[in-house]
Write a protein that holds these residues in place. Structure first.
Motif, PDB file in Angstrom:
ATOM      1  N   TYR A 126       0.838  -1.201   0.000  1.00  0.00           N
ATOM      2  CA  TYR A 126       0.000   0.000   0.000  1.00  0.00           C
ATOM      3  C   TYR A 126       0.875   1.253   0.000  1.00  0.00           C
ATOM      4  N   GLU A 127       0.271   2.373  -0.384  1.00  0.00           N
ATOM      5  CA  GLU A 127       0.981   3.648  -0.388  1.00  0.00           C
ATOM      6  C   GLU A 127       0.672   4.424   0.887  1.00  0.00           C
ATOM      7  N   ALA A 128       1.468   5.474   1.103  1.00  0.00           N
ATOM      8  CA  ALA A 128       1.232   6.350   2.248  1.00  0.00           C
ATOM      9  C   ALA A 128      -0.197   6.887   2.233  1.00  0.00           C
ATOM     10  N   ASP A 129      -0.718   7.187   1.026  1.00  0.00           N
ATOM     11  CA  ASP A 129      -2.095   7.699   0.890  1.00  0.00           C
ATOM     12  C   ASP A 129      -3.109   6.746   1.520  1.00  0.00           C
ATOM     13  N   ASP A 130      -2.904   5.444   1.272  1.00  0.00           N
ATOM     14  CA  ASP A 130      -3.846   4.450   1.793  1.00  0.00           C
ATOM     15  C   ASP A 130      -3.757   4.354   3.314  1.00  0.00           C
ATOM     16  N   CYS A 131      -2.553   4.495   3.842  1.00  0.00           N
ATOM     17  CA  CYS A 131      -2.386   4.506   5.309  1.00  0.00           C
ATOM     18  C   CYS A 131      -3.088   5.719   5.909  1.00  0.00           C
ATOM     19  N   ILE A 132      -2.920   6.864   5.249  1.00  0.00           N
ATOM     20  CA  ILE A 132      -3.569   8.094   5.734  1.00  0.00           C
ATOM     21  C   ILE A 132      -5.087   7.954   5.662  1.00  0.00           C
ATOM     22  N   GLY A 133      -5.588   7.430   4.543  1.00  0.00           N
ATOM     23  CA  GLY A 133      -7.035   7.242   4.403  1.00  0.00           C
ATOM     24  C   GLY A 133      -7.596   6.307   5.451  1.00  0.00           C
ATOM     25  N   SER A 134      -6.856   5.249   5.747  1.00  0.00           N
ATOM     26  CA  SER A 134      -7.323   4.254   6.721  1.00  0.00           C
ATOM     27  C   SER A 134      -7.296   4.819   8.142  1.00  0.00           C
ATOM     28  N   LEU A 135      -6.250   5.567   8.477  1.00  0.00           N
ATOM     29  CA  LEU A 135      -6.189   6.185   9.810  1.00  0.00           C
ATOM     30  C   LEU A 135      -7.243   7.279   9.950  1.00  0.00           C
ATOM     31  N   ALA A 136      -7.476   8.029   8.874  1.00  0.00           N
ATOM     32  CA  ALA A 136      -8.505   9.084   8.918  1.00  0.00           C
ATOM     33  C   ALA A 136      -9.877   8.467   9.163  1.00  0.00           C
ATOM     34  N   ALA A 137     -10.157   7.343   8.495  1.00  0.00           N
ATOM     35  CA  ALA A 137     -11.454   6.676   8.679  1.00  0.00           C
ATOM     36  C   ALA A 137     -11.596   6.177  10.108  1.00  0.00           C
ATOM     37  N   ARG A 138     -10.503   5.655  10.666  1.00  0.00           N
ATOM     38  CA  ARG A 138     -10.560   5.109  12.025  1.00  0.00           C
ATOM     39  C   ARG A 138     -10.654   6.216  13.076  1.00  0.00           C
ATOM     40  N   MET A 194     -10.442   1.325 -19.367  1.00  0.00           N
ATOM     41  CA  MET A 194      -9.422   2.175 -18.743  1.00  0.00           C
ATOM     42  C   MET A 194     -10.054   3.233 -17.838  1.00  0.00           C
ATOM     43  N   LEU A 195     -11.246   3.686 -18.169  1.00  0.00           N
ATOM     44  CA  LEU A 195     -11.963   4.619 -17.295  1.00  0.00           C
ATOM     45  C   LEU A 195     -12.192   3.976 -15.936  1.00  0.00           C
ATOM     46  N   HIS A 196     -12.691   2.754 -15.924  1.00  0.00           N
ATOM     47  CA  HIS A 196     -12.963   2.068 -14.653  1.00  0.00           C
ATOM     48  C   HIS A 196     -11.665   1.748 -13.911  1.00  0.00           C
ATOM     49  N   LEU A 197     -10.638   1.331 -14.648  1.00  0.00           N
ATOM     50  CA  LEU A 197      -9.358   1.016 -14.012  1.00  0.00           C
ATOM     51  C   LEU A 197      -8.719   2.273 -13.437  1.00  0.00           C
ATOM     52  N   SER A 198      -8.763   3.365 -14.181  1.00  0.00           N
ATOM     53  CA  SER A 198      -8.167   4.624 -13.703  1.00  0.00           C
ATOM     54  C   SER A 198      -8.868   5.107 -12.437  1.00  0.00           C
ATOM     55  N   ARG A 199     -10.170   4.908 -12.394  1.00  0.00           N
ATOM     56  CA  ARG A 199     -10.903   5.314 -11.192  1.00  0.00           C
ATOM     57  C   ARG A 199     -10.499   4.446 -10.000  1.00  0.00           C
ATOM     58  N   GLN A 200     -10.276   3.159 -10.238  1.00  0.00           N
ATOM     59  CA  GLN A 200      -9.800   2.283  -9.153  1.00  0.00           C
ATOM     60  C   GLN A 200      -8.423   2.710  -8.666  1.00  0.00           C
ATOM     61  N   LEU A 201      -7.548   3.068  -9.605  1.00  0.00           N
ATOM     62  CA  LEU A 201      -6.189   3.486  -9.239  1.00  0.00           C
ATOM     63  C   LEU A 201      -6.210   4.796  -8.451  1.00  0.00           C
ATOM     64  N   ALA A 202      -7.159   5.658  -8.780  1.00  0.00           N
ATOM     65  CA  ALA A 202      -7.239   6.971  -8.133  1.00  0.00           C
ATOM     66  C   ALA A 202      -7.815   6.905  -6.725  1.00  0.00           C
ATOM     67  N   GLU A 203      -8.582   5.852  -6.463  1.00  0.00           N
ATOM     68  CA  GLU A 203      -9.292   5.792  -5.175  1.00  0.00           C
ATOM     69  C   GLU A 203      -8.359   5.365  -4.043  1.00  0.00           C
ATOM     70  N   ILE A 204      -8.305   6.168  -3.000  1.00  0.00           N
ATOM     71  CA  ILE A 204      -7.483   5.870  -1.827  1.00  0.00           C
ATOM     72  C   ILE A 204      -8.215   4.842  -0.969  1.00  0.00           C
ATOM     73  N   ARG A 205      -7.499   3.795  -0.588  1.00  0.00           N
ATOM     74  CA  ARG A 205      -8.080   2.753   0.271  1.00  0.00           C
ATOM     75  C   ARG A 205      -8.191   3.270   1.702  1.00  0.00           C
ATOM     76  N   CYS A 206      -9.289   2.957   2.339  1.00  0.00           N
ATOM     77  CA  CYS A 206      -9.513   3.406   3.723  1.00  0.00           C
ATOM     78  C   CYS A 206      -9.758   2.224   4.658  1.00  0.00           C
ATOM     79  N   ASP A 207      -9.314   1.032   4.240  1.00  0.00           N
ATOM     80  CA  ASP A 207      -9.590  -0.173   5.022  1.00  0.00           C
ATOM     81  C   ASP A 207      -8.327  -1.002   5.280  1.00  0.00           C
ATOM     82  N   VAL A 208      -7.149  -0.353   5.222  1.00  0.00           N
ATOM     83  CA  VAL A 208      -5.898  -1.082   5.454  1.00  0.00           C
ATOM     84  C   VAL A 208      -5.742  -1.321   6.960  1.00  0.00           C
ATOM     85  N   GLU A 209      -5.416  -2.550   7.323  1.00  0.00           N
ATOM     86  CA  GLU A 209      -5.201  -2.867   8.739  1.00  0.00           C
ATOM     87  C   GLU A 209      -3.821  -2.372   9.155  1.00  0.00           C
ATOM     88  N   LEU A 210      -3.783  -1.503  10.136  1.00  0.00           N
ATOM     89  CA  LEU A 210      -2.531  -0.872  10.567  1.00  0.00           C
ATOM     90  C   LEU A 210      -2.371  -0.996  12.071  1.00  0.00           C
TER      91      LEU A 210
END
Length: 295
Positions: free
Chosen positions: A118-130, A244-260
């Protein structure tokens, strides 16, 4: 400590990658690289601390965590091999400073948070959600992709050009400035792609057209439900690049459910003066200890 913490609990989630690169290039552009007597480069560490401490003084968080990328391979590169494939290697003088600044965060008793795949963005999104369930969340970054994380409890602080200049985005200010909701940031990126992250979106659709479509139809689903309303040219481009539209949208979306492994208690911001002084003496930056009010 020579700053005032808010009486109301809040957590500052620091985009370590964004601050580190900004700090390095802001000083490297002068041609002078700060080093210890042993020749270890420290310009990015020093600049990082300037940016970081300015934000801490300005926003007064009671809790802090710093998030990092771990490497180039993530679930996004598995989905799209070319993701971020256009990025050049980090400068030689910057590479050793990644571990140095993590050590500095350790000395400040601030958790360094990352997760394989995961990227730093996903960690931030997951901590923000929590943590957003318990306290106000402040995200410090230069990355406008983070605007998708804005909620009533989460503000995104975008670092602007110059020292100490910020734009703080809330749902209201995001709507006022960009005429978008947080979720529409992802739809916009799905359509227009992202040259810095190296995914194309829909070929031939740029920011202006993408913005108009999202504002008019609300979302990618809304656009696809109204293809017959679009001009022949725009409709043809979307239909030709639907996958590619659907894939690009998936790539752009920050994950907010990473277990940290990061607790509210571990993020409470309380300096240990002896640790801080020792670390900055080692890095030959005694002045930083003075900023932090521990000498």
């Amino acid at each position: 400590m020579n700053f005032v913490q808010n009486s109301k609990p809040s957590i500052l989630l620091v985009d370590g990658m964004a601050l580190m690169f900004r700090a390095y290039y802001a000083s490297a552009v002068t041609g002078y690289i700060r080093r210890t007597k042993a020749g270890v480069p420290t310009n990015a560490v020093y600049g990082f601390m300037r940016y970081f401490w300015d934000a801490v003084q300005k926003f007064g968080p009671t809790h802090i965590a710093c998030c990092w990328d771990l490497g180039s391979k993530t679930f996004r590169t598995e989905q799209f091999a070319a993701y971020k494939g256009n990025r050049s290697d980090a400068p030689d003088d910057l590479i050793p400073q990644f571990s140095l600044i993590r050590d500095v965060m350790d000395s400040l008793s601030i958790p360094n948070v990352s997760s394989p795949g995961y990227e730093a963005d996903d960690c931030i999104g997951s901590l923000a959600a929590r943590f957003g369930k318990e306290m106000d969340v402040l995200i410090l970054t230069g990355d406008h992709d983070m605007l998708q994380l804005v909620t009533e409890r989460t503000s995104v602080i975008i670092m602007k050009k110059g020292h100490g200049n910020y734009m703080v985005y809330t749902p209201d200010s995001l709507l006022e400035e960009k005429c978008l909701t947080p979720g529409q940031i992802v739809d916009l990126k799905g359509l227009m792609g992202d040259t810095s992250d190296n995914y194309p979106g829909v070929r031939g659709i740029g920011e202006k057209t993408a913005l108009k479509l999202v504002q008019e139809y609300g979302s990618v689903e809304g656009i696809l439900a109204n293809l017959d309303q679009l001009s022949k040219s725009v409709r043809a481009k979307i239909e030709a690049d639907l996958d590619m539209l659907h894939l690009s949208r998936q790539l752009a979306e920050i994950r907010c459910d990473v277990e940290l492994d990061c607790t509210e208690n571990s993020c409470r911001f309380e300096l240990n003066p002896a640790l801080v002084v020792s670390k900055f003496e080692e890095l030959e930056m005694a002045s930083v200890s003075s900023w932090l009010g521990v000498v």
